[in-house]
Design an enzyme around this catalytic site. Structure first.
Site, PDB file in Angstrom:
ATOM      1  N   ASP A 124       9.949   1.191  -5.542  1.00  0.00           N
ATOM      2  CA  ASP A 124       9.261   0.314  -4.646  1.00  0.00           C
ATOM      3  C   ASP A 124       9.476  -1.074  -4.993  1.00  0.00           C
ATOM      4  O   ASP A 124       9.954  -1.149  -6.216  1.00  0.00           O
ATOM      5  CB  ASP A 124       7.655   0.411  -4.802  1.00  0.00           C
ATOM      6  N   SER A 125       9.319  -1.912  -4.066  1.00  0.00           N
ATOM      7  CA  SER A 125       9.775  -3.336  -4.646  1.00  0.00           C
ATOM      8  C   SER A 125       8.606  -4.274  -5.143  1.00  0.00           C
ATOM      9  O   SER A 125       8.494  -5.267  -5.691  1.00  0.00           O
ATOM     10  CB  SER A 125      10.372  -4.307  -3.441  1.00  0.00           C
ATOM     11  N   CYS A 159       5.538   4.136  10.607  1.00  0.00           N
ATOM     12  CA  CYS A 159       4.026   3.897  10.927  1.00  0.00           C
ATOM     13  C   CYS A 159       4.065   2.456  12.016  1.00  0.00           C
ATOM     14  O   CYS A 159       3.127   1.773  12.223  1.00  0.00           O
ATOM     15  CB  CYS A 159       3.323   3.133   9.913  1.00  0.00           C
ATOM     16  N   ARG A 172       0.514  14.353   2.185  1.00  0.00           N
ATOM     17  CA  ARG A 172       0.853  14.487   0.854  1.00  0.00           C
ATOM     18  C   ARG A 172       0.986  15.999   0.346  1.00  0.00           C
ATOM     19  O   ARG A 172       1.519  16.562  -0.400  1.00  0.00           O
ATOM     20  CB  ARG A 172      -0.185  13.935   0.082  1.00  0.00           C
ATOM     21  N   PHE A 200       9.951   3.885  -1.285  1.00  0.00           N
ATOM     22  CA  PHE A 200       8.566   3.039  -0.756  1.00  0.00           C
ATOM     23  C   PHE A 200       7.163   3.806  -1.022  1.00  0.00           C
ATOM     24  O   PHE A 200       6.354   4.265  -0.487  1.00  0.00           O
ATOM     25  CB  PHE A 200       8.602   3.003   0.698  1.00  0.00           C
ATOM     26  N   ASP A 235       8.785   6.433   3.299  1.00  0.00           N
ATOM     27  CA  ASP A 235       7.663   5.860   4.094  1.00  0.00           C
ATOM     28  C   ASP A 235       7.673   4.563   4.102  1.00  0.00           C
ATOM     29  O   ASP A 235       6.723   3.943   3.648  1.00  0.00           O
ATOM     30  CB  ASP A 235       6.393   6.637   3.481  1.00  0.00           C
TER      31      ASP A 235
HETATM   32  N1  SAH Z   1       4.286   5.634   0.610  1.00  0.00           N
HETATM   33  C1  SAH Z   1       3.359   4.936   0.462  1.00  0.00           C
HETATM   34  C2  SAH Z   1       3.068   3.754   1.431  1.00  0.00           C
HETATM   35  C3  SAH Z   1       4.267   2.812   1.492  1.00  0.00           C
HETATM   36  S1  SAH Z   1       3.632   1.269   2.135  1.00  0.00           S
HETATM   37  C4  SAH Z   1       2.120   5.895   0.262  1.00  0.00           C
HETATM   38  O1  SAH Z   1       1.906   6.899   0.536  1.00  0.00           O
HETATM   39  O2  SAH Z   1       0.916   5.326  -0.386  1.00  0.00           O
HETATM   40  C5  SAH Z   1       5.379   0.496   2.055  1.00  0.00           C
HETATM   41  C6  SAH Z   1       5.876   0.143   0.817  1.00  0.00           C
HETATM   42  O3  SAH Z   1       7.088  -0.367   0.943  1.00  0.00           O
HETATM   43  C7  SAH Z   1       4.778  -0.897   0.029  1.00  0.00           C
HETATM   44  O4  SAH Z   1       4.628  -0.494  -1.255  1.00  0.00           O
HETATM   45  C8  SAH Z   1       5.908  -2.062  -0.269  1.00  0.00           C
HETATM   46  O5  SAH Z   1       5.645  -2.723  -1.387  1.00  0.00           O
HETATM   47  C9  SAH Z   1       7.165  -1.434  -0.169  1.00  0.00           C
HETATM   48  N2  SAH Z   1       8.436  -2.005   0.458  1.00  0.00           N
HETATM   49  C10 SAH Z   1       8.491  -2.916   1.528  1.00  0.00           C
HETATM   50  N3  SAH Z   1       9.826  -3.301   1.607  1.00  0.00           N
HETATM   51  C11 SAH Z   1      10.596  -2.747   0.668  1.00  0.00           C
HETATM   52  C12 SAH Z   1      11.844  -2.904   0.198  1.00  0.00           C
HETATM   53  N4  SAH Z   1      12.742  -3.356   1.061  1.00  0.00           N
HETATM   54  N5  SAH Z   1      12.331  -1.912  -0.848  1.00  0.00           N
HETATM   55  C13 SAH Z   1      11.238  -1.384  -1.508  1.00  0.00           C
HETATM   56  N6  SAH Z   1       9.984  -1.329  -1.318  1.00  0.00           N
HETATM   57  C14 SAH Z   1       9.612  -2.074  -0.125  1.00  0.00           C
END
Ligand code: SAH
Length: 397
Positions: free
Chosen positions: A250-251, A341, A212, A228, A301
């Site tokens: 995000d979804s 990850c 970050r 994400f 991510d």
């Molecule tokens: N980058 C974030 C962590 C991401 S975790 C951080 O630093 O805090 C992965 C995220 O992807 C989750 O919030 C989940 O809701 C989202 N997600 C999973 N599949 C998805 C998709 N197909 N489209 C959008 N978001 C998605």
């Protein structure tokens, strides 16, 4: 004298990884078991010739049949856990001194505590017990965390899918104290809200702390896309460094709602520069491209597409797809911070996938940096599986 422990003998020639201090004993490497140890019971692992190798927790339903507590003679009891947890917490002291009140206190195998994860958010500690052994020592572990941290509340988030492999049911509970409302932690002057009862994992991705900072430091005056975004970790870090605009996708509606609330809480950040989009990233990247959008800095991510190497091929297609579209959305000279990850995909494979994405996108790009999990997520040299988070900083030519 403690009662004699059940003896588990390793097959001839299958003791190498234990001798190299890898903490897992797979079912296929076991020659014989004395009696029928209960789930989570401590057993003594011996080589085929009888030489004692380790004391471990028995996991009768898992392929990882035993996880090592100690390679040296020890009494595995409440005071053993108190010592291990005190040591793990003490190892994080430096991090807390520099004004971060969110920190991973216990990182499983790499802190010699297989199946035990504990994260601190301000006055609140969130613990995950993910193995039969961790479950068996639940009270001792929670007591030890309470003593080592003087936390106001301890929350148990033992609801990860891996518990099923250990034959354990999910459990979520406030196990000590009362939960402050809301739960907040600070990082680099930013206050982040955490939903410790319903959020992902223990509620926040502390492993991305250093990243970050690195990404935030590139955001000044930039058009940023955070795909994400979850609860907005990278988004707030970029706004704090004066990004011109951050579009976050995000979804998960609850994650976006908490992200907005976190942003609103930080009066110094300009919320009018943030746009939140609830959508599937795979579709949204294409839509943004169709709409003629372009960004100077993109963060990708995604969730773990490949939990193990068996899922790698399918996961590779998903990683390639999002990286391809992100590279197309990037302005020339722009940067992509792309993460995986997935335990099943190592950094060499990840780089190949991103290279394939650049080729298909007809984009020239270079790796200008590497990302890993922050120092409070150590990787024991004897436990390479601990290195799950990897990322590349890519510059588009
Ligand atoms: N980058 C974030 C962590 C991401 S975790 C951080 O630093 O805090 C992965 C995220 O992807 C989750 O919030 C989940 O809701 C989202 N997600 C999973 N599949 C998805 C998709 N197909 N489209 C959008 N978001 C998605």
């Amino acid at each position: 004298m403690p009662a004699r422990l059940p003896v588990v003998r390793v097959k001839p020639g299958r003791d190498r990884s234990l001798r190299q201090r890898h903490p897992w004993l797979f079912s296929g490497a076991i020659g014989s078991v004395e009696g029928a140890p209960a789930s989570g019971a401590t057993v003594e692992i011996r080589a085929a010739d009888g030489e004692p190798l380790a004391l471990a927790a028995w996991s009768p339903s898992s392929q990882i049949r035993a996880r090592v507590w100690s390679f040296a003679p020890a009494s595995i009891d409440a005071s053993f856990f108190a010592t291990c947890i005190r040591r793990a917490v003490a190892a994080r002291t430096g991090l807390q001194d520099v004004g971060h009140t969110g920190v991973r206190l216990v990182h499983g195998e790499s802190d010699a505590l297989p199946g035990v994860i504990a994260d601190r958010y301000g006055d609140v500690v969130v613990v995950q017990l993910l193995s039969a052994g961790a479950e068996a020592w639940r009270d001792a572990i929670v007591d030890a965390l309470a003593a080592a941290t003087s936390a106001r509340a301890i929350v148990e988030r033992s609801d990860a899918d891996v518990r099923a492999l250990e034959g354990l049911a999910p459990r979520v509970a406030i196990v000590r104290g009362t939960l402050p409302e809301p739960v907040v932690f600070r990082e680099r002057g930013i206050e982040y809200l955490v939903d410790v009862l319903h959020g992902q994992k223990t509620g926040f991705y502390l492993d991305q702390r250093d990243n970050r900072r690195i990404v935030g430091d590139r955001a000044r005056g930039r058009q940023v896309l955070n795909a994400f975004c979850y609860t907005g970790g990278f988004t707030l870090a970029c706004l704090a460094q004066n990004a011109a605009r951050v579009v976050s996708v995000d979804s998960s509606a609850p994650a976006l709602e908490l992200a907005r609330a976190s942003l609103a809480r930080n009066a110094t950040l300009d919320a009018s520069r943030a746009e939140w989009i609830e959508a599937d990233v795979f579709a949204e990247l294409r839509r943004l491209r169709d709409a003629g959008a372009s960004f100077d800095l993109i963060v990708l991510d995604p969730p773990k597409f490949a939990p193990t190497a068996q899922h790698a091929a399918r996961a590779a297609r998903a990683y390639k797809d999002i990286n391809l579209w992100a590279l197309r959305l990037l302005a020339p000279g722009g940067h992509l911070a792309t993460f995986s990850c997935s335990g099943g995909i190592d950094v060499a494979l990840f780089r190949k996938i991103v290279a394939g994405a650049a080729l298909d996108a007809r984009v020239d790009a270079s790796v200008v940096g590497h990302f890993a999990a922050s120092a409070d997520h150590p990787v024991a040299l004897s436990f390479p599986e601990g290195e799950y988070l990897k990322g590349l900083l890519i510059r588009k030519t």
